[in-house]
Design an enzyme around this catalytic site. Structure first.
Site, PDB file in Angstrom:
ATOM      1  N   ASP A 113     -44.715  49.861  -1.388  1.00 53.96           N
ATOM      2  CA  ASP A 113     -45.566  49.450  -2.548  1.00 53.96           C
ATOM      3  C   ASP A 113     -46.752  49.680  -2.197  1.00 53.96           C
ATOM      4  O   ASP A 113     -47.462  49.293  -1.021  1.00 53.96           O
ATOM      5  CB  ASP A 113     -45.381  48.173  -3.227  1.00 53.96           C
ATOM      6  CG  ASP A 113     -44.034  48.063  -3.661  1.00 53.96           C
ATOM      7  OD1 ASP A 113     -43.017  49.254  -3.953  1.00 53.96           O
ATOM      8  OD2 ASP A 113     -43.518  46.980  -4.174  1.00 53.96           O
ATOM      9  N   THR A 129     -38.744  50.034  -0.276  1.00 54.56           N
ATOM     10  CA  THR A 129     -39.998  50.033  -0.831  1.00 54.56           C
ATOM     11  C   THR A 129     -41.160  50.436   0.168  1.00 54.56           C
ATOM     12  O   THR A 129     -40.953  49.955   1.180  1.00 54.56           O
ATOM     13  CB  THR A 129     -40.208  48.528  -1.733  1.00 54.56           C
ATOM     14  OG1 THR A 129     -40.252  47.886  -0.612  1.00 54.56           O
ATOM     15  CG2 THR A 129     -39.216  48.497  -2.858  1.00 54.56           C
ATOM     16  N   LYS A 184     -36.376  55.880  -8.597  1.00 57.40           N
ATOM     17  CA  LYS A 184     -35.255  55.291  -9.458  1.00 57.40           C
ATOM     18  C   LYS A 184     -34.941  56.028 -10.711  1.00 57.40           C
ATOM     19  O   LYS A 184     -33.864  55.970 -11.332  1.00 57.40           O
ATOM     20  CB  LYS A 184     -35.768  53.770  -9.425  1.00 57.40           C
ATOM     21  CG  LYS A 184     -35.561  52.976  -8.130  1.00 57.40           C
ATOM     22  CD  LYS A 184     -34.541  52.857  -7.673  1.00 57.40           C
ATOM     23  CE  LYS A 184     -34.111  51.929  -6.588  1.00 57.40           C
ATOM     24  NZ  LYS A 184     -32.757  51.875  -6.027  1.00 57.40           N
ATOM     25  N   ILE A 200     -28.326  42.939  -2.232  1.00 55.59           N
ATOM     26  CA  ILE A 200     -27.582  43.342  -3.404  1.00 55.59           C
ATOM     27  C   ILE A 200     -26.227  44.195  -2.782  1.00 55.59           C
ATOM     28  O   ILE A 200     -25.085  43.949  -3.194  1.00 55.59           O
ATOM     29  CB  ILE A 200     -28.089  44.198  -4.149  1.00 55.59           C
ATOM     30  CG1 ILE A 200     -29.279  43.325  -5.124  1.00 55.59           C
ATOM     31  CG2 ILE A 200     -27.105  44.723  -5.292  1.00 55.59           C
ATOM     32  CD1 ILE A 200     -30.059  44.171  -6.103  1.00 55.59           C
ATOM     33  N   TYR A 241     -41.447  54.632  -5.796  1.00 59.61           N
ATOM     34  CA  TYR A 241     -40.185  53.844  -6.282  1.00 59.61           C
ATOM     35  C   TYR A 241     -39.666  54.182  -7.591  1.00 59.61           C
ATOM     36  O   TYR A 241     -38.609  54.479  -7.844  1.00 59.61           O
ATOM     37  CB  TYR A 241     -40.300  52.221  -5.850  1.00 59.61           C
ATOM     38  CG  TYR A 241     -39.114  51.627  -5.896  1.00 59.61           C
ATOM     39  CD1 TYR A 241     -38.351  51.242  -4.750  1.00 59.61           C
ATOM     40  CD2 TYR A 241     -38.884  50.873  -7.174  1.00 59.61           C
ATOM     41  CE1 TYR A 241     -37.397  50.634  -4.789  1.00 59.61           C
ATOM     42  CE2 TYR A 241     -37.581  50.249  -7.149  1.00 59.61           C
ATOM     43  CZ  TYR A 241     -36.695  49.864  -6.269  1.00 59.61           C
ATOM     44  OH  TYR A 241     -35.774  49.123  -6.397  1.00 59.61           O
ATOM     45  N   GLN A 275     -43.786  50.385 -13.004  1.00 60.59           N
ATOM     46  CA  GLN A 275     -44.261  49.233 -12.439  1.00 60.59           C
ATOM     47  C   GLN A 275     -45.649  49.566 -11.494  1.00 60.59           C
ATOM     48  O   GLN A 275     -45.855  50.395 -10.991  1.00 60.59           O
ATOM     49  CB  GLN A 275     -43.263  48.586 -11.390  1.00 60.59           C
ATOM     50  CG  GLN A 275     -43.811  47.332 -10.466  1.00 60.59           C
ATOM     51  CD  GLN A 275     -44.316  46.275 -11.365  1.00 60.59           C
ATOM     52  OE1 GLN A 275     -43.734  46.043 -12.684  1.00 60.59           O
ATOM     53  NE2 GLN A 275     -45.207  45.424 -10.766  1.00 60.59           N
ATOM     54  N   GLY A 312     -32.843  44.043 -12.570  1.00 60.53           N
ATOM     55  CA  GLY A 312     -34.037  43.565 -12.775  1.00 60.53           C
ATOM     56  C   GLY A 312     -34.577  42.982 -11.435  1.00 60.53           C
ATOM     57  O   GLY A 312     -34.136  43.286 -10.263  1.00 60.53           O
ATOM     58  N   GLY A 338     -31.736  51.420  -0.491  1.00 62.49           N
ATOM     59  CA  GLY A 338     -33.158  51.882  -0.927  1.00 62.49           C
ATOM     60  C   GLY A 338     -34.328  50.966  -0.350  1.00 62.49           C
ATOM     61  O   GLY A 338     -33.944  49.665   0.505  1.00 62.49           O
TER      62      GLY A 338
HETATM   63  N1  CAA Z   1     -51.455  45.383 -13.731  1.00 62.42           N
HETATM   64  C1  CAA Z   1     -52.720  45.591 -13.833  1.00 62.42           C
HETATM   65  N2  CAA Z   1     -53.515  45.209 -12.513  1.00 62.42           N
HETATM   66  C2  CAA Z   1     -53.112  44.756 -11.693  1.00 62.42           C
HETATM   67  C3  CAA Z   1     -51.626  44.610 -11.545  1.00 62.42           C
HETATM   68  C4  CAA Z   1     -50.697  44.982 -12.714  1.00 62.42           C
HETATM   69  N3  CAA Z   1     -49.560  44.681 -12.930  1.00 62.42           N
HETATM   70  N4  CAA Z   1     -51.243  44.236 -10.456  1.00 62.42           N
HETATM   71  C5  CAA Z   1     -52.304  44.241  -9.616  1.00 62.42           C
HETATM   72  N5  CAA Z   1     -53.431  44.520 -10.376  1.00 62.42           N
HETATM   73  C6  CAA Z   1     -54.923  44.789  -9.959  1.00 62.42           C
HETATM   74  C7  CAA Z   1     -55.251  43.725  -9.062  1.00 62.42           C
HETATM   75  O1  CAA Z   1     -55.640  42.614  -9.732  1.00 62.42           O
HETATM   76  C8  CAA Z   1     -56.355  44.293  -8.307  1.00 62.42           C
HETATM   77  O2  CAA Z   1     -57.588  44.231  -9.088  1.00 62.42           O
HETATM   78  P1  CAA Z   1     -58.993  44.113  -8.814  1.00 62.42           P
HETATM   79  O3  CAA Z   1     -59.197  45.229  -7.801  1.00 62.42           O
HETATM   80  O4  CAA Z   1     -59.724  43.971 -10.016  1.00 62.42           O
HETATM   81  O5  CAA Z   1     -59.020  42.762  -8.001  1.00 62.42           O
HETATM   82  C9  CAA Z   1     -56.157  45.994  -8.534  1.00 62.42           C
HETATM   83  O6  CAA Z   1     -54.995  46.020  -9.179  1.00 62.42           O
HETATM   84  C10 CAA Z   1     -55.605  46.514  -7.032  1.00 62.42           C
HETATM   85  O7  CAA Z   1     -54.916  45.665  -6.275  1.00 62.42           O
HETATM   86  P2  CAA Z   1     -54.899  45.734  -4.991  1.00 62.42           P
HETATM   87  O8  CAA Z   1     -55.821  46.191  -4.068  1.00 62.42           O
HETATM   88  O9  CAA Z   1     -54.255  44.726  -4.086  1.00 62.42           O
HETATM   89  O10 CAA Z   1     -53.665  46.852  -4.697  1.00 62.42           O
HETATM   90  P3  CAA Z   1     -52.613  47.375  -3.626  1.00 62.42           P
HETATM   91  O11 CAA Z   1     -53.029  48.761  -3.525  1.00 62.42           O
HETATM   92  O12 CAA Z   1     -52.927  46.677  -2.484  1.00 62.42           O
HETATM   93  O13 CAA Z   1     -51.187  46.923  -4.326  1.00 62.42           O
HETATM   94  C11 CAA Z   1     -49.589  45.885  -4.958  1.00 62.42           C
HETATM   95  C12 CAA Z   1     -50.927  45.883  -4.685  1.00 62.42           C
HETATM   96  C13 CAA Z   1     -48.906  46.351  -3.740  1.00 62.42           C
HETATM   97  C14 CAA Z   1     -49.111  46.785  -6.025  1.00 62.42           C
HETATM   98  C15 CAA Z   1     -49.053  44.363  -5.321  1.00 62.42           C
HETATM   99  O14 CAA Z   1     -49.516  44.203  -6.329  1.00 62.42           O
HETATM  100  C16 CAA Z   1     -47.440  44.261  -5.618  1.00 62.42           C
HETATM  101  O15 CAA Z   1     -46.891  44.171  -4.351  1.00 62.42           O
HETATM  102  N6  CAA Z   1     -47.244  44.522  -6.635  1.00 62.42           N
HETATM  103  C17 CAA Z   1     -45.871  44.107  -7.083  1.00 62.42           C
HETATM  104  C18 CAA Z   1     -44.909  45.304  -6.901  1.00 62.42           C
HETATM  105  C19 CAA Z   1     -43.506  45.097  -7.241  1.00 62.42           C
HETATM  106  O16 CAA Z   1     -43.294  44.706  -8.465  1.00 62.42           O
HETATM  107  N7  CAA Z   1     -42.854  45.710  -6.412  1.00 62.42           N
HETATM  108  C20 CAA Z   1     -41.464  45.302  -6.709  1.00 62.42           C
HETATM  109  C21 CAA Z   1     -40.653  45.288  -5.493  1.00 62.42           C
HETATM  110  S1  CAA Z   1     -38.996  44.707  -5.614  1.00 62.42           S
HETATM  111  C22 CAA Z   1     -38.279  46.102  -6.283  1.00 62.42           C
HETATM  112  O17 CAA Z   1     -38.804  47.065  -6.339  1.00 62.42           O
HETATM  113  C23 CAA Z   1     -36.717  45.759  -6.655  1.00 62.42           C
HETATM  114  C24 CAA Z   1     -36.523  46.434  -8.055  1.00 62.42           C
HETATM  115  O18 CAA Z   1     -35.974  47.322  -8.287  1.00 62.42           O
HETATM  116  C25 CAA Z   1     -36.947  45.510  -9.188  1.00 62.42           C
END
Ligand code: CAA
Length: 240
Positions: free
Chosen positions: A88, A86, A151, A14, A147, A141, A178, A84
Site C-alpha cells: 500500500d 499488499t 482485485k 483467510i 491492489y 481504496q 471486506g 495475495g
Molecule cells: N481519503 C482521503 N485522504 C486520505 C485518506 C482517505 N481515505 N487516507 C489518508 N488520506 C490523507 C492523509 O490524511 C494525508 O493527508 P495530509 O498529507 O494532508 O496529512 C495524505 O492522504 C497522505 O497520507 P500519507 O502520506 O500517510 O500517505 P502514504 O502514501 O504514506 O499512504 C496509506 C498512507 C498507506 C494509504 C495508509 O493511509 C493506509 O494504509 N491506508 C489503508 C489502506 C487500506 O485500506 N489497505 C487495505 C489493506 S487490507 C486489504 O487490502 C484486504 C482487503 O481486501 C480489504
C-alpha cells in the site's frame, strides 16, 4: 473418491480458514504457501493438511507444483485462488516494483493456477474455481491503486473464465471479502483502520471462517448452476 482441492496461500489467514472448511466438507485439501516454512509446518502438524511451497506469481512454478500435487495426491478438482499481498501507498510513493509485484502475485497467480488446472477439469467435465477478490477491487481504496486494480482484474477474469467453463461442468466464481480480522488488515495503521471499521454497518471486522463458508458453498456439488458470480461478504460496507 473425495474431491481434491488446492488453496493458494492456504496455511494462514483467510486461506487457512478455507483449507479447514473444505477439509471439513470432506475434500482432500492441499495448501500452498510462499515462504513462511515454520508457520506452514505448524499448520500441517495442527491440521494434517499437507502444504506445498511455491510462488503462485511464477508461471512455471505453478505448472510444476500442480503436476507434483496431481502425481502425489490426485487430479485437482477445486482451486481457490486466495494468495495475495499488499504494497500500500499513495501513487506518489508507490514504486514500479510495488505495482508489478502485486499484479504478478494477486492477478497473475489466478492465471497461472488456472492454466495449470483448467485443462484437467475440462477433460473430466467437473471443476470449481473460486477467486478471492476484494471490496477494494469493487469500490477502490485510497493508497491501493495496485491492489484495487489487481482485485478488480480478478473479478473480470472470473466472469471471462466462467464463460469458458460453463458448458464443461467447470464453475468459476469470486468472493469479495471486506475487512477481515487477519494479519493483512492488522497491518493497516490503527487510526486508519478505526475509521474503516466505523463505516462497516455490521459494526465489526469479518472473521476468516465467514469467508470460508461462502467458498465452501461455491465449491459444493450443489452449486453447479452458480457461475460467473461475485459473492460480497463485507458486513454491508459496500452494496451493489
Ligand atoms: N481519503 C482521503 N485522504 C486520505 C485518506 C482517505 N481515505 N487516507 C489518508 N488520506 C490523507 C492523509 O490524511 C494525508 O493527508 P495530509 O498529507 O494532508 O496529512 C495524505 O492522504 C497522505 O497520507 P500519507 O502520506 O500517510 O500517505 P502514504 O502514501 O504514506 O499512504 C496509506 C498512507 C498507506 C494509504 C495508509 O493511509 C493506509 O494504509 N491506508 C489503508 C489502506 C487500506 O485500506 N489497505 C487495505 C489493506 S487490507 C486489504 O487490502 C484486504 C482487503 O481486501 C480489504
Amino acid at each position: 473418491m473425495a474431491r481434491v482441492a488446492i488453496v493458494t496461500g492456504g496455511t494462514r489467514g483467510i486461506g487457512e480458514a478455507i483449507s479447514l472448511a473444505l477439509h471439513g466438507a470432506g475434500m482432500t485439501v492441499v495448501a500452498t504457501y510462499a515462504g513462511d516454512v515454520e508457520r506452514a509446518k505448524a499448520f500441517t502438524d495442527r491440521t494434517g493438511i499437507v502444504a506445498y511451497r511455491w510462488d503462485v506469481g511464477d508461471y512455471h512454478a505453478c505448472q510444476d507444483g500442480c503436476a507434483l500435487v496431481e502425481s502425489e495426491v490426485g487430479p485437482i478438482d477445486v482451486v481457490v485462488n486466495n494468495a495475495g499481498i499488499t504494497r500500500d501507498g499513495t501513487i506518489l510513493k508507490m514504486t514500479h516494483e510495488d505495482w508489478d509485484e502485486v499484479m504478478r502475485v494477486n492477478l497473475g497467480g489466478c492465471f497461472n493456477m488456472a492454466k495449470a488446472t483448467f485443462p484437467g477439469m475440462r477433460a473430466r467435465k467437473w471443476g470449481r474455481i473460486v477467486n478471492i477478490g476484494s471490496i477494494n477491487g469493487q469500490a477502490g481504496q485510497y493508497g491501493q491503486v495496485n491492489y484495487a486494480a489487481a482485485k478488480s482484474g480478478i473479478h473480470g477474469f472470473t466472469k471471462a473464465l466462467a464463460q469458458e467453463g460453463a458448458r464443461l461442468g467447470v464453475t468459476v466464481n469470486a468472493i469479495a471479502p471486506g475487512y477481515v480480522d487477519t494479519d493483512m488488515v492488522a497491518a493497516v495503521p490503527g487510526d486508519v483502520l478505526e475509521k474503516i471499521v466505523a463505516r462497516i454497518p455490521v459494526g465489526r471486522l469479518g472473521q476468516a471462517a465467514e469467508i470460508a463458508r461462502g467458498v465452501t458453498f461455491l465449491c459444493s456439488e450443489e452449486a453447479g448452476f452458480v457461475t460467473g458470480s461475485t459473492l460480497s461478504i463485507n458486513g454491508g460496507q459496500h452494496m451493489y
